[in-house]
Design a protein around this motif. Structure first.
Motif, PDB file in Angstrom:
ATOM      1  N   ALA B 228       0.835  -1.201   0.000  1.00 57.65           N
ATOM      2  CA  ALA B 228       0.000   0.000   0.000  1.00 57.65           C
ATOM      3  C   ALA B 228       0.870   1.251   0.000  1.00 57.65           C
ATOM      4  N   GLY B 229       0.488   2.215  -0.787  1.00 57.47           N
ATOM      5  CA  GLY B 229       1.234   3.463  -0.872  1.00 57.47           C
ATOM      6  C   GLY B 229       0.612   4.578  -0.055  1.00 57.47           C
ATOM      7  N   ILE B 230      -0.387   4.240   0.764  1.00 60.82           N
ATOM      8  CA  ILE B 230      -1.001   5.262   1.633  1.00 60.82           C
ATOM      9  C   ILE B 230      -0.759   4.880   3.090  1.00 60.82           C
ATOM     10  N   PRO B 231      -0.698   5.886   3.968  1.00 61.01           N
ATOM     11  CA  PRO B 231      -0.437   5.590   5.379  1.00 61.01           C
ATOM     12  C   PRO B 231      -1.598   4.806   6.001  1.00 61.01           C
ATOM     13  N   ALA B 232      -1.227   3.919   6.926  1.00 61.60           N
ATOM     14  CA  ALA B 232      -2.218   3.034   7.538  1.00 61.60           C
ATOM     15  C   ALA B 232      -1.997   2.995   9.044  1.00 61.60           C
ATOM     16  N   ALA B 233      -3.077   3.175   9.781  1.00 60.52           N
ATOM     17  CA  ALA B 233      -2.967   3.189  11.239  1.00 60.52           C
ATOM     18  C   ALA B 233      -4.199   2.546  11.862  1.00 60.52           C
ATOM     19  N   ALA B 234      -4.005   2.029  13.072  1.00 59.37           N
ATOM     20  CA  ALA B 234      -5.129   1.489  13.836  1.00 59.37           C
ATOM     21  C   ALA B 234      -5.446   2.430  14.987  1.00 59.37           C
ATOM     22  N   LEU B 235      -6.747   2.605  15.249  1.00 56.31           N
ATOM     23  CA  LEU B 235      -7.200   3.363  16.420  1.00 56.31           C
ATOM     24  C   LEU B 235      -7.459   2.394  17.563  1.00 56.31           C
ATOM     25  N   SER B 236      -7.266   2.850  18.782  1.00 55.48           N
ATOM     26  CA  SER B 236      -7.657   2.013  19.917  1.00 55.48           C
ATOM     27  C   SER B 236      -9.171   1.820  19.870  1.00 55.48           C
ATOM     28  N   ASN B 237      -9.642   0.787  20.549  1.00 54.88           N
ATOM     29  CA  ASN B 237     -11.086   0.532  20.526  1.00 54.88           C
ATOM     30  C   ASN B 237     -11.909   1.697  21.080  1.00 54.88           C
ATOM     31  N   PRO B 238     -11.531   2.290  22.217  1.00 63.70           N
ATOM     32  CA  PRO B 238     -12.308   3.451  22.681  1.00 63.70           C
ATOM     33  C   PRO B 238     -12.308   4.605  21.674  1.00 63.70           C
ATOM     34  N   ASP B 239     -11.198   4.805  20.979  1.00 54.92           N
ATOM     35  CA  ASP B 239     -11.162   5.880  19.977  1.00 54.92           C
ATOM     36  C   ASP B 239     -12.039   5.550  18.785  1.00 54.92           C
ATOM     37  N   ALA B 240     -12.029   4.281  18.404  1.00 55.91           N
ATOM     38  CA  ALA B 240     -12.912   3.880  17.304  1.00 55.91           C
ATOM     39  C   ALA B 240     -14.371   4.112  17.688  1.00 55.91           C
ATOM     40  N   ASP B 241     -14.706   3.822  18.946  1.00 53.11           N
ATOM     41  CA  ASP B 241     -16.075   4.115  19.420  1.00 53.11           C
ATOM     42  C   ASP B 241     -16.397   5.595  19.265  1.00 53.11           C
ATOM     43  N   ILE B 242     -15.479   6.428  19.708  1.00 56.54           N
ATOM     44  CA  ILE B 242     -15.717   7.879  19.659  1.00 56.54           C
ATOM     45  C   ILE B 242     -15.907   8.324  18.210  1.00 56.54           C
ATOM     46  N   LEU B 243     -15.020   7.859  17.342  1.00 57.69           N
ATOM     47  CA  LEU B 243     -15.111   8.258  15.935  1.00 57.69           C
ATOM     48  C   LEU B 243     -16.428   7.788  15.308  1.00 57.69           C
TER      49      LEU B 243
END
Lengths: 476, 476
Positions: B228-243
């Motif tokens: 992949a040529g684009i940046p990739a990141a994981a959010l913590s589960n609580p942050d994913a909830d917020i988002l």
């Protein structure tokens, strides 16, 4: 929550047949007439059902933690939180909503980097303690001296820590009533100041927390004995384990701390106590006060500390607002500002409202996390104990005991009003999990238990209704 | 652990009287003579007692995680880990200890900052996925488009994500056998590549993890279909909830990602497989192989993933080394390098040792966390099933079932040897908690359960002893 009297132990009396022991209630006979009318009690039970169905506090806390998030004093989030609270109270139909300005000095968290540099180099997860000064730009690096608790640090000879970093590794104990907090938090309150007096160049401590997550716990330092001039930080519990394991091996362990936190002791920032009133239909000048604090630390979203208190008390008032008529007395929901930095909001509230203190007929605050209420402790005049007993009879089927002591001052902010003479009730929730999240990044909405929110809102609503609708004189 | 076949489901047969169903063992009669002698079994039970008392694996893991810590390929910790392992194996008295070089390209994690910039600005806890490219220095900022899972992202029309940040919010399920991992990890493996194909400028996802801690889970991206040529990141589960809670409100949500991670595809770094041998007294050229991986991700200390495997297998060999004489066959404890970046160490091991594959008489790997073993599944020739049954009879009182399937390939690294024909056993531990810590800062020694370590070491020791001392032909 900052802290107040969580270190005390409570004599708990289960609510069964007789609610107070003979000695406590000697002056009351079994034939005392009913304080609350059947209608009042029926309404209280209706309010219970409403709260148990509605889930309003949970909804409000989701809104607060999603749309606002962290609310540390002096930050944009704090100002946004005040706007949110005013708008939400108006939308809920409070009769009056206003703010009372609170001022405080600003503290900047900055960035932090911590690491063991030898003999086993490892990055450490750390967080600056509130009010800490920073390190020089390139950081400080020094040998660590470990103390098993604050008393051991206090006992270190003057000058013995010259050029060292002092480290208190005391581990907080998990207790249902949060009584592990007191013995642990003293190292946060006075650790840096004490270490500095012995010559230390820096201060680190095991987090005041019961979890094993690699998220360190922040929190305020006490400044009543002076302000520490050395940087102070807490390590997460796993990092404290690693550091102690290294030190146990016997070789000198060196630690590097780089911290850009900064005190701005001359920069005054404005925040506010937000107050929403349900205006009483007969004696509006008297009010039942429900407390909580709107500010939070900056690392989590403050969904628990004290989003739960903010939204339980707002929801309790809303359910009473939805009744066909207002209660006799007023209800004031006070969302205090600047609690985390030393009960600043309530101190300024007290200054401003001292003349009206007699009109605070009774108060209760929520500032203790995610669990369900299991105990109720009053702090009222003896003439009001039968009223408390009747309330407790309504709570008993919910598993809430009545505490035999009658010395409640009110939790957190309200404790200052309680000390100033206001009657109070303390509702004790199960605090077993509270210090897993307290003052960390982990203080997020996913930790909030919707069922416990309903349960606790029901109790606050019933209590508030009975206190506001009845003419009970709770004065001590 | 990277992943292999955790997404499969296992048909588990409890070990009671008859260990295999009639159909599976049709060719074996009940009168088959005992495979393992009474002496062999007695020694196995003595080894069990030794392991249950010693707690050696726990001690070794404390040493590894305290004195070495994180061991990501190409970092100083990785090199230190190799030194630690060689020194420790020598100190434990292995007959031979050596390393076999493994090479890989270097990836730099760099720093990461993530935040929602509107309409509800909040800082987010995120972590770069392994192999991710960075963002431009000033970061990228774009509207987030949420997908409920990887399949939904795949179904998005070409070009539909132009200029957007794609976000997969699939939540991993907690399962005892880790089978929630497969459906979740596909979004980590191919998410960024797929999002890029649809025009996205960045890729974020809910962490592949079962916890609710504000610590995001890293892990590798698959590169078999392209990088992949684009940046990739994981959010913590609580942050994913917020988002997700923000997105649910209907207004466009903008997200900013600043990430300095960098691929160094031409920078070859050296690591190693570390091998310790217990040299057999009769057929030393044949060996039982115990696998694990020595490298870890960089954020935790790798105490769990895979410090547990490293130290259980070392301890098992040590207990056998302490017997009065060596077993007939050799035992090789192989601590693979570069597992987390795609089973690189075992691939290079296989290339180097392919001619010797027939001498790997049977293998077992540990790479699945903190729980106790509850099931054993063989992958052996039918002539060996009675031997497996006799082993299982020894494990049955410990609550370990025998899996009716006979298709084990070996866990993690060893799965490649298993696919190449090596007989294997898979010991399944309770993996309920594993993905709470997996690939996070929280992978620290305090998560390791000393009693489970004793229990699992006992089983590995007994298995290894019986396989090495007996002449059983496990070949498929």
């Amino acid at each position: 929550m900052l802290l107040n009297k969580l270190s005390g132990t409570f004599a708990v009396l289960a609510v069964t047949g007789s609610l107070f022991s003979q000695t406590v209630l000697a002056e009351e006979s079994a034939e005392t007439p009913t304080i609350f009318s059947a209608e009042m009690k029926a309404t209280a039970l209706e309010l219970k059902d409403t709260a148990m169905e509605a889930g309003l506090a949970y909804e409000l806390d989701e809104s607060l933690s999603t749309e606002v998030g962290p609310r540390r004093v002096g930050t944009p989030g704090d100002r946004l939180g005040i706007k949110w609270a005013v708008a939400k109270m108006k939308a809920l139909g409070f009769d009056k909503v206003w703010t009372e300005e609170v001022t405080h000095v600003y503290w900047e968290r900055g960035e932090i980097e911590a690491e063991v540099t030898g003999p086993y180099p490892q990055r450490m997860t750390a967080i600056a303690l509130g009010g800490s000064v920073g390190t020089p730009k390139k950081g400080i690096e020094a040998e660590v001296v470990e103390f098993e608790n604050f008393a051991a640090l206090e006992a270190a000879p003057e000058g013995s820590l010259k050029g060292k970093i002092a480290y208190v590794s005391y581990r907080m104990e998990r207790k249902i009533d949060g009584s592990g907090y007191g013995p642990a938090v003293i190292a946060r309150g006075y650790g840096a100041l004490t270490a500095e007096q012995k010559g230390a160049v820096g201060y680190i401590m095991r987090s005041v927390g019961t979890d094993n997550n690699r998220l360190a716990h922040t929190g305020g330092q006490r400044e009543d004995k002076g302000v520490a001039g050395i940087p102070a930080a807490a390590l997460s519990n796993p990092d404290a384990d690693i550091l102690s394991n290294m030190i146990r091996r016997g070789q000198p362990v060196t630690f590097k701390l780089k911290q850009s936190s900064k005190r701005h002791d001359k920069k005054v920032v404005k925040t506010a106590n937000v107050i929403g009133e349900v205006t009483g239909r007969e004696t509006p000048e008297d009010y039942v006060i429900l407390g909580s604090h709107l500010d939070s630390w900056d690392v989590g979203t403050g969904a628990v500390d004290d989003g739960i208190g903010v939204t339980i008390t707002m929801a309790a008032a809303k359910h009473i607002l939805d009744l066909p008529q207002r209660p006799k007395r007023s209800i004031r929901v006070v969302l205090f500002g600047a609690e985390e930095v030393g009960l600043v909001g309530v101190k300024q509230y007290l200054e401003k409202n001292r003349a009206e203190l007699d009109h605070h007929v009774i108060g209760a605050e929520w500032d203790f996390g995610v669990g369900r209420i299991y105990d109720m402790k009053p702090g009222v005049g003896p003439q009001a104990l039968n009223a408390i007993r009747e309330m407790a009879e309504l709570f008993a089927p919910m598993g809430v005991s009545l505490n035999a002591a009658n010395d409640a001052k009110g939790d957190s902010d309200l404790s200052l009003l309680g000390e100033a003479g206001m009657p109070a009730v303390e509702f004790a929730p199960d605090g077993s999990l509270y210090f897993d999240y307290h003052h960390t990044d982990n203080d997020t909405f996913d930790k909030v238990d919707p069922e416990a929110m309903k349960f606790n809102t029901a109790i606050y609503t019933m209590f508030t209704w009975l206190a506001a609708e009845s003419g009970v004189d709770f004065r001590k």
